[in-house]
Scaffold this motif. Structure first.
Motif, short mmCIF file in Angstrom:
data_model
loop_
_atom_site.label_atom_id
_atom_site.label_comp_id
_atom_site.label_asym_id
_atom_site.label_seq_id
_atom_site.Cartn_x
_atom_site.Cartn_y
_atom_site.Cartn_z
N ILE A 1 0.84 -1.20 0.00
CA ILE A 1 0.00 0.00 0.00
C ILE A 1 0.88 1.25 0.00
O ILE A 1 0.61 2.23 -0.71
N GLY A 2 1.96 1.22 0.79
CA GLY A 2 2.87 2.36 0.82
C GLY A 2 3.52 2.60 -0.53
O GLY A 2 3.71 3.76 -0.95
N ALA A 3 3.86 1.53 -1.23
CA ALA A 3 4.47 1.68 -2.55
C ALA A 3 3.52 2.35 -3.54
O ALA A 3 3.93 3.17 -4.36
N LYS A 4 2.25 2.02 -3.47
CA LYS A 4 1.27 2.65 -4.35
C LYS A 4 1.13 4.14 -4.07
O LYS A 4 0.76 4.92 -4.96
N LEU A 5 1.43 4.56 -2.83
CA LEU A 5 1.33 5.97 -2.46
C LEU A 5 2.68 6.66 -2.42
O LEU A 5 2.79 7.80 -1.97
N GLY A 6 3.73 5.98 -2.85
CA GLY A 6 5.04 6.59 -2.91
C GLY A 6 5.77 6.64 -1.58
O GLY A 6 6.70 7.43 -1.41
N ILE A 7 5.39 5.80 -0.62
CA ILE A 7 6.06 5.75 0.68
C ILE A 7 7.15 4.69 0.61
O ILE A 7 6.89 3.55 0.22
N ILE A 8 8.37 5.05 1.01
CA ILE A 8 9.48 4.13 0.89
C ILE A 8 9.29 2.94 1.83
O ILE A 8 8.60 3.02 2.85
N ARG A 9 9.94 1.83 1.50
CA ARG A 9 9.74 0.58 2.22
C ARG A 9 10.16 0.68 3.69
O ARG A 9 9.46 0.18 4.58
N SER A 10 11.29 1.35 3.96
CA SER A 10 11.77 1.45 5.34
C SER A 10 10.77 2.19 6.22
O SER A 10 10.56 1.84 7.39
N ARG A 11 10.13 3.21 5.67
CA ARG A 11 9.15 3.96 6.45
C ARG A 11 7.90 3.13 6.70
O ARG A 11 7.29 3.21 7.77
N CYS A 12 7.51 2.33 5.72
CA CYS A 12 6.35 1.45 5.89
C CYS A 12 6.62 0.40 6.96
O CYS A 12 5.77 0.12 7.81
N GLU A 13 7.83 -0.19 6.93
CA GLU A 13 8.16 -1.21 7.92
C GLU A 13 8.30 -0.60 9.31
O GLU A 13 7.95 -1.25 10.31
N HIS A 14 8.78 0.63 9.39
CA HIS A 14 8.84 1.31 10.69
C HIS A 14 7.43 1.52 11.24
O HIS A 14 7.19 1.33 12.44
N PHE A 15 6.51 1.90 10.39
CA PHE A 15 5.13 2.10 10.84
C PHE A 15 4.51 0.78 11.29
O PHE A 15 3.74 0.74 12.26
N ALA A 16 4.86 -0.31 10.63
CA ALA A 16 4.26 -1.61 10.97
C ALA A 16 4.87 -2.21 12.23
O ALA A 16 4.16 -2.90 12.99
N ASN A 17 6.15 -1.96 12.50
CA ASN A 17 6.84 -2.67 13.57
C ASN A 17 7.26 -1.80 14.75
O ASN A 17 7.40 -2.32 15.86
N GLU A 18 7.46 -0.50 14.55
CA GLU A 18 8.05 0.32 15.60
C GLU A 18 7.27 1.60 15.92
O GLU A 18 7.55 2.23 16.94
N TYR A 19 6.34 1.98 15.09
CA TYR A 19 5.64 3.26 15.29
C TYR A 19 4.84 3.25 16.59
O TYR A 19 4.09 2.31 16.87
N LYS A 20 5.04 4.31 17.38
CA LYS A 20 4.29 4.48 18.63
C LYS A 20 3.78 5.92 18.69
O LYS A 20 4.56 6.87 18.75
N PRO A 21 2.47 6.12 18.63
CA PRO A 21 1.93 7.49 18.62
C PRO A 21 2.11 8.18 19.96
O PRO A 21 2.15 7.54 21.02
#
Length: 707
Positions: free
Chosen positions: A107-127
Motif C-alpha cells: 500500500i505504501g508503494a502505491k502511495l510513494g512511501i518508501i519501504r523502510s518507512r512502511c516497515e517502521h510504521f508496521a513494527n516500531e511506530y508508537k503514537p
C-alpha cells in the motif's frame, strides 16, 4: 462511487514524484523523470489465520471520507496521512504477520512511501499521547472531553457570552480537581496499546463503529474503557450470549411502576410540600392512578407557566414526564393496563443520550439479534421502535458511539460474525504484548508506587515469558489440560502486588504470582512453577517466607497464615471438620485468594473430594453467609440473575436472583457443578468473573457491582 476508484488510480503517478522529492536525501530522485509508483508484491492472505473478513466498497468509501478534509495531490504529508488511514481500513483487521507487513509495504508503494518507512510504521511506530483538560491528542487523532455543563442546555436556548465563560471556567476547574482527586485505572502506554488507542480515537472522531478482535486478556475492553473514562463519556457494557434478545438492546414491553416523587423533590422543596406528598402517597397506595395522572399533568403545566423555573435544568425532564402522562391518560381512557409499558433498551438509551455502548462477545449473539444493528452501524443511522408504534427513527445524539469485542473463531465454541454485520465495523486485531521492553514498561507502570528496582522488573518479565512457554508444552492443570496464561494473568498479579498487603515488595511479588500462576496446577507442575517463582523473585526465600503477614484490623481471622475478614454472622468452631495435610494445603491456597486477591475461585476435583465443604468450612469459621446454586444442563440464566414474577399483591415485579442478592449484600456464593451449565450462562457471567465485578440486568437496565 466509480469516481473514487478513478481518484486512487490517478493518484499513483501524480503523487509519487512529490512524495519521493520530500523523503530523505538518499531517496530523492531526479524530478525531470516521469515518476511511477514504487514496485510492490502481490499479496495473498489465504494463509492468514484471520483473513475471513471481506474487504468491500464500504471500506473504500470509508477511506475517502477520512482523507477528504486534508486531501492534496501535491502534499507528501497528505500521502502519509492517507497511508495511515489505508492501513487502518485495509490491514489492521489482520494479526501481526509477514503477510500483513507485505500488504502494508505494498500500500505504501502505491502511495510513494518508501519501504523502510512502511516497515517502521508496521513494527516500531508508537503514537504520542497527550491528555489535556479539554483536548485529548492520541497520535493523529484529537478528541474533545465531553462537557456536562454544556450538555444540560439541550433545549436549544442561547446562552449569553458571560454565561458561556462562567460555564467554561467552572468546567475547567472541575476537571482539574477531578484529575487530582479521582484515582484512574492503570493503563500502560506500550506501543501496541498506544497504537490501538489511536485507531479507536480516529474511529471515534469519524463516528465509525469499532470491532476489536483478539484473544482473551489482551486489553480489548480495557482500551475502550480507558478512552471513555478520559473523554468523560459513560460507557455501557452489554455481554452478549445465545440467550440475548432483541428486546435487551432495543427494548420491549415490561412491567413498570408509577412513581414521580423523585422528580418532584428535585425541583421543589420537599419539606414545604410535605402535605401534598402525603396526599399523593395516599392516592398512589390506593391505586387511584387516574387522580395521580390528572394531578401530575396539572403540576407539569404549572411548571411550564412559572417564569422562575423556565431556565431550570429539570424542565426537559418535566416535558418528558408530561408526554408520558398524556400517553398513560389515553391508556386509562381506553381501559388499557398501564402496569405494562414499552421500556427502551440499553442500546436505544445510549443512542438518545449520547452515551457509548460496548457489545462484548458480540459473535455469540444470534443472527436475528444482530440484525437490529444493521441500520445503527450506518453513518448517522438509528432504529425505529415499531413495537412502540413509532414511525420515525430515534433521534441519534452526536456523541453516540458503538464498540464491539469478540474472540477469534479459532477458539472452541466461538463463531464468526455475519459478513453483513462485520463489514459495517472498522475492525482491528489486538495482538498480545510479547517484547521484553514493553513488558518491562507494563510492570513498571503497575508497580510505580512500590519503588521496585529495575533488576526485579527484568526478573518478573523473564519469569512470565518462561511460564508462558512452559504452559504450552509442559505444565498441566488439575484436569491434565494446559493452563492458559495471558496478559490478564500478569496484570492481575501486578495489581495485587501494588496494593502492598504483605509488608515487603518481595513477599508481595511472591504471593501475587503464586495466586495467579500456581494454584490451578497439578502436583508435579506445581512443584516446577513454585521453584521458578522462588528463584526469580526471592533473594532469601527462607527469611522472606518465615515472616508472618501483617494483620489488617481486629475484624480478621487467620487461616493457614492468611487473614480473612469476618462476616456478619456468628462464628462457628467447626470442630467436626478434619484438617488433613492435603486439606491444609488446599486451605492455604484458598485462604490466599480470599485474603489477598478477592477474586473468583474455581475449585476442580473429583466427586466427594471436599471442594464444597472446604468453602463451607471457611465461611462458617469466619461468619460469612454462603449461598449455593446447583447448576445443570437445564439451568436458566434467570435462575441466577432474576426474572419478573407476581408478588403477594399480584403485581409483576422483578425478583432478584441468588447471584444478584449475593453481589448486593456482599455474600459468598457457590456455583456448584459450573461445568454443567450452558455456555450462555458462562458468557453472561463473564464480566462478573473478571476484574470489573459487574453484572448488567437488561430487564431492569440496572448495573450491579459486587461489594
Amino acid at each position: 462511487m466509480h469516481g473514487y476508484w478513478l481518484l486512487l488510480e490517478d493518484l499513483d503517478a501524480a503523487t509519487a514524484a512529490d512524495n519521493l522529492r520530500q523523503q530523505d536525501s538518499n531517496d530523492r530522485a531526479d524530478n525531470t523523470e516521469k515518476y511511477v509508483a514504487l514496485p510492490f508484491k502481490q499479496v495473498t492472505l489465504s494463509s492468514s489465520p484471520n483473513s475471513g473478513r471481506l474487504v468491500s466498497t464500504r471500506d473504500l468509501v470509508k477511506l475517502c471520507q477520512r482523507s477528504n478534509a486534508q486531501f492534496s495531490v501535491t502534499s507528501a504529508e497528505c500521502a502519509y496521512f492517507m497511508f495511515q488511514n489505508a492501513v487502518d481500513v485495509f490491514c489492521s483487521y489482520l494479526p501481526h504477520s509477514r503477510e500483513k507487513i507485505t500488504l502494508i509495504t505494498s500500500i505504501g508503494a502505491k502511495l510513494g512511501i518508501i519501504r523502510s518507512r512502511c516497515e517502521h510504521f508496521a513494527n516500531e511506530y508508537k503514537p504520542d499521547v497527550d491528555f489535556g483538560l479539554e483536548i485529548i491528542k492520541i497520535g493523529r487523532a484529537s478528541l474533545l472531553a465531553k462537557s456536562e455543563l454544556l450538555s444540560n442546555n439541550e433545549n436549544g436556548e442561547q446562552l449569553s457570552e458571560q454565561d458561556l465563560k462562567r460555564q467554561k471556567l467552572t468546567e475547567q476547574t472541575r476537571r482539574v480537581i477531578g484529575q487530582t482527586s479521582v484515582k484512574r485505572a492503570t493503563f500502560s502506554f506500550t506501543r501496541l496499546a498506544s497504537s490501538i488507542l489511536e485507531r479507536i480515537a480516529v474511529c471515534v472522531s469519524h463516528s465509525e463503529p469499532v470491532l476489536l478482535v483478539g484473544e482473551t486478556g489482551v486489553g480489548k475492553t480495557s482500551s475502550v474503557q480507558y478512552l471513555a473514562e478520559r473523554t468523560e463519556h459513560k460507557l455501557v457494557v452489554v455481554n452478549m450470549n445465545n440467550q440475548s434478545d432483541v428486546s435487551d438492546l432495543v427494548g420491549g414491553f415490561k412491567p413498570v411502576e408509577l412513581n414521580y416523587v423523585h422528580l418532584l423533590c428535585e425541583t421543589f422543596n420537599a419539606e414545604k410540600n410535605m402535605q401534598f406528598l402525603r396526599i399523593f402517597a395516599t392516592h398512589y397506595n390506593s391505586g387511584r392512578h387516574s387522580v395521580i395522572i390528572r394531578t401530575m399533568i396539572s403540576l407539569c403545566h404549572q411548571v411550564f407557566r412559572n417564569t422562575d423555573l423556565k431556565s431550570h435544568q429539570m424542565v426537559p425532564r418535566w416535558r418528558t414526564l408530561c408526554e408520558k402522562l398524556q400517553k398513560l391518560q389515553t391508556q386509562l381512557d381506553k381501559s388499557i393496563n398501564i402496569s405494562i409499558a414499552f421500556i427502551p433498551g440499553s442500546l436505544v438509551n445510549c443512542i438518545s443520550k449520547g452515551e457509548w455502548v460496548l457489545l462484548d462477545e458480540i459473535n455469540l449473539a444470534s443472527a436475528e439479534t444482530l440484525e437490529c444493528l444493521s441500520t445503527i452501524l450506518e453513518p448517522e443511522g438509528s432504529v425505529v421502535l415499531l413495537e412502540r408504534g413509532d414511525f420515525m427513527p430515534v433521534k441519534r445524539y452526536p456523541d453516540f458511539r458503538i464498540f464491539a469485542c469478540m474472540n477469534p473463531n479459532t477458539d472452541i465454541g466461538k463463531k464468526d460474525l455475519p459478513v453483513g454485520i462485520r463489514n459495517r465495523f472498522t475492525e482491528f486485531f489486538v495482538d498480545e504484548l510479547t517484547t521484553d521492553a514493553y513488558l518491562s514498561l507494563l510492570v513498571s507502570d503497575y508497580l510505580a508506587n512500590t519503588g521496585i528496582q529495575r533488576k526485579s522488573v527484568h526478573s518478573m518479565v523473564q519469569l512470565y515469558k518462561s511460564l508462558r512457554r512452559l504452559s504450552e508444552h509442559q505444565l498441566n492443570d488439575g484436569l491434565c489440560n494446559r493452563p492458559v496464561y495471558s496478559l490478564r494473568t500478569l496484570c492481575r498479579s501486578l495489581r495485587i502486588c501494588a496494593r502492598n498487603l504483605c509488608g515487603s515488595i518481595e513477599r508481595n511479588l511472591y504471593e501475587s504470582f503464586c495466586l495467579s500462576f500456581l494454584t490451578q496446577l497439578d502436583p508435579e507442575s506445581h512443584h516446577v512453577v513454585l521453584l521458578l517463582i522462588r528463584n526469580a523473585l526471592l533473594s532469601n526465600a527462607k527469611a522472606v517466607l518465615s515472616k508472618q503477614l501483617p494483620r489488617w484490623g481486629e475484624n480478621y481471622l487467620q487461616f493457614e497464615g492468611y487473614w480473612i475478614q469476618l462476616g456478619g454472622l456468628e462464628q462457628q468452631s467447626c470442630s467436626h471438620y478434619i484438617l488433613t495435610e492435603s486439606v491444609q494445603k488446599n486451605l492455604q491456597d484458598l485462604a490466599r485468594i480470599i485474603s489477598i486477591g478477592k477474586l473468583p475461585i474455581l475449585l476442580q476435583g473429583p466427586t466427594s473430594a471436599g471442594k464444597t465443604s472446604l468453602i463451607d468450612y471457611v465461611a462458617r469459621r469466619s461468619g460469612n453467609r454462603c449461598l449455593r446454586i446447583n447448576n445443570h444442563e437445564h439451568t436458566d440464566l434467570q435462575e441466577n440473575i432474576g426474572t419478573y414474577a407476581a408478588d403477594l399483591e399480584g403485581k409483576l415485579t422483578f425478583q432478584e436472583g441468588v447471584l444478584v442478592q449475593a453481589m448486593r449484600q456482599g455474600y459468598w456464593i457457590i456455583l456448584d457443578e459450573l461445568n454443567l451449565a450452558s455456555t450462555d450462562i458462562l458468557e453472561a457471567l463473564n464480566r462478573v468473573l473478571d476484574d470489573n465485578r459487574e453484572l448488567y440486568i437488561a430487564e431492569t437496565q440496572t448495573l450491579y457491582t459486587a461489594t
